[in-house]
Design a protein around this motif. Sequence first.
Motif, PDB file in Angstrom:
ATOM      1  N   ASP A  27       0.474  -6.940   1.670  1.00  0.00           N
ATOM      2  CA  ASP A  27       1.185  -6.022   2.564  1.00  0.00           C
ATOM      3  C   ASP A  27       0.288  -5.621   3.728  1.00  0.00           C
ATOM      4  N   SER A  29      -1.915  -3.190   6.051  1.00  0.00           N
ATOM      5  CA  SER A  29      -2.787  -2.068   5.697  1.00  0.00           C
ATOM      6  C   SER A  29      -2.219  -0.759   6.237  1.00  0.00           C
ATOM      7  N   LEU A  30      -2.525   0.318   5.551  1.00  0.00           N
ATOM      8  CA  LEU A  30      -2.168   1.638   6.063  1.00  0.00           C
ATOM      9  C   LEU A  30      -2.966   1.907   7.330  1.00  0.00           C
ATOM     10  N   ILE A  34       0.149  -1.169   9.792  1.00  0.00           N
ATOM     11  CA  ILE A  34       1.557  -1.045   9.391  1.00  0.00           C
ATOM     12  C   ILE A  34       2.418  -0.667  10.588  1.00  0.00           C
ATOM     13  N   LYS A 353      -5.655   3.223  -1.553  1.00  0.00           N
ATOM     14  CA  LYS A 353      -6.011   2.113  -0.659  1.00  0.00           C
ATOM     15  C   LYS A 353      -6.825   1.035  -1.360  1.00  0.00           C
ATOM     16  N   ASP A 369      -0.965  -2.741  -3.401  1.00  0.00           N
ATOM     17  CA  ASP A 369       0.041  -2.962  -2.368  1.00  0.00           C
ATOM     18  C   ASP A 369       0.673  -1.629  -1.972  1.00  0.00           C
ATOM     19  N   LEU A 370       1.618  -1.671  -1.053  1.00  0.00           N
ATOM     20  CA  LEU A 370       2.197  -0.425  -0.538  1.00  0.00           C
ATOM     21  C   LEU A 370       3.146   0.242  -1.524  1.00  0.00           C
ATOM     22  N   PHE A 373       1.142   2.880  -2.973  1.00  0.00           N
ATOM     23  CA  PHE A 373       1.037   4.037  -2.077  1.00  0.00           C
ATOM     24  C   PHE A 373       2.278   4.912  -2.184  1.00  0.00           C
ATOM     25  N   TYR A 392       4.386   7.256   6.446  1.00  0.00           N
ATOM     26  CA  TYR A 392       5.323   7.027   5.340  1.00  0.00           C
ATOM     27  C   TYR A 392       6.635   6.358   5.773  1.00  0.00           C
ATOM     28  N   VAL A 395       6.051   2.710   6.139  1.00  0.00           N
ATOM     29  CA  VAL A 395       5.867   2.057   4.838  1.00  0.00           C
ATOM     30  C   VAL A 395       7.225   1.767   4.206  1.00  0.00           C
ATOM     31  N   TRP A 398       8.805  -1.030   6.005  1.00  0.00           N
ATOM     32  CA  TRP A 398       8.203  -2.313   5.633  1.00  0.00           C
ATOM     33  C   TRP A 398       8.762  -2.828   4.307  1.00  0.00           C
ATOM     34  N   GLU A 399       8.954  -1.940   3.365  1.00  0.00           N
ATOM     35  CA  GLU A 399       9.495  -2.372   2.069  1.00  0.00           C
ATOM     36  C   GLU A 399      10.878  -2.998   2.236  1.00  0.00           C
TER      37      GLU A 399
END
Length: 408
Positions: A27, A29-30, A34, A353, A369-370, A373, A392, A395, A398-399
């Motif tokens: 995924d 990265s934060l 992202i 992380k 992975d996210l 998170f 957030y 994220v 992204w999912e």
Amino acid sequence: MNKKYTLQLLSSILFLLIIYIFSVAKDPSLGDSIVFTVQGYNGFEFDSNATNHLLFSNVLAFLHKILPFINVHFLFVGVSIICSLLFLFYLKKLLEIVGVSPRSSLICILLLGLSFTFWRQSIITEVYTFYLLFVALFLINLFKFIQDKRPKYFYYLSFFFGLLFLIHIQSILFIPIYFYFLFKNFKHLKKHCIYGIWIVFFLCSILLIPPFLGHHTFGAILSNPDYTDSVFNLDIKIILKSIVKNSGILIYNFLYFIIFLFWGLRNKKFLDYIAIGALPFFAFCIKHNVSDIHVFHLVPYIFILIFIGRGLDYFPKLYILLPILLPFFYFLTFKVIEKTSIGQQIEKEKGYKGGTRYMLFPPLNKNPDLNYFILKYKEDSLYRDPALKSLYPDVIKWESIKDEYMRK
């Protein structure tokens, strides 16, 4: 470049390519990674504020438009990897132009390629390897002009200098070296100077279009309000802590190779250009005391490597593959520290992380992975951190993007 060094260069680039590919996470990265990934997926973004990186953002969007069937995470990370390898190729060329031997310049690109900061930036969706590629092209043409005074190099360097502003506002720090170059070479540039400056001005003026259209303020081009205090704060204690912190980052990236810097300083060729080019970046790193300051080291590392390379020239029998020890040092460091109280504290604060592994070892392929998170976001109240709270929504987006690719 003879066949021996050409083969060694290509082998080194291939070696780094393999390492980078196997270091990539599942995924994004934060952080900005992202944000850039979701932004590039959504399409073109024409803001020109200090954190948007106009050219980079839209190159990603363009690539997604023409290659929609490729997972954007891997597509965009691929851009970072390709740019990093191209940069290292041109860095070797730059080092040789300023007098570093082919052998020592090869050691330098392996050293930088395996350094923590550069390795990490090469395997995430971030602007810095893209930016460094154009920095190298700018500096190559600058030093080429100094050597043979051919006007075409002046026009090339002016073009790349203007382009740099469309990639990162940090390019302001190159203004001193550009005008010092004009001053020192004015007698050779009398007929060309104004045209080169107009090239720079024309490209920079593109940044003014979004404010004219009301997308953001003119001041937003130059700075982000969140970081103003870190740049202009004159607290001596903070400055001293920043110097210690930045020195530690430098040592962690180059380790035992730092010693060659001192031998390299004996060679004064281009010293005025190198000093004027590097000092604004060093000053910025000291004043801009933020958690991710290591990424701003990458440009001054170019100038540091010139001196390291010159220092290595005093030791022609050193083993070329000596930088390969760096990954083993990083691995051993995180393994030792994770068992200490410091490591346990890092695990507690940064476990979502990857903890000490994330903080001290460049590869990301074995970090959480996210989804992890998202789990920890509520379980450990990560939303109390404003930066994580702002990330957030990206994220979650992204999912849904990832699910879309899995259904195809």
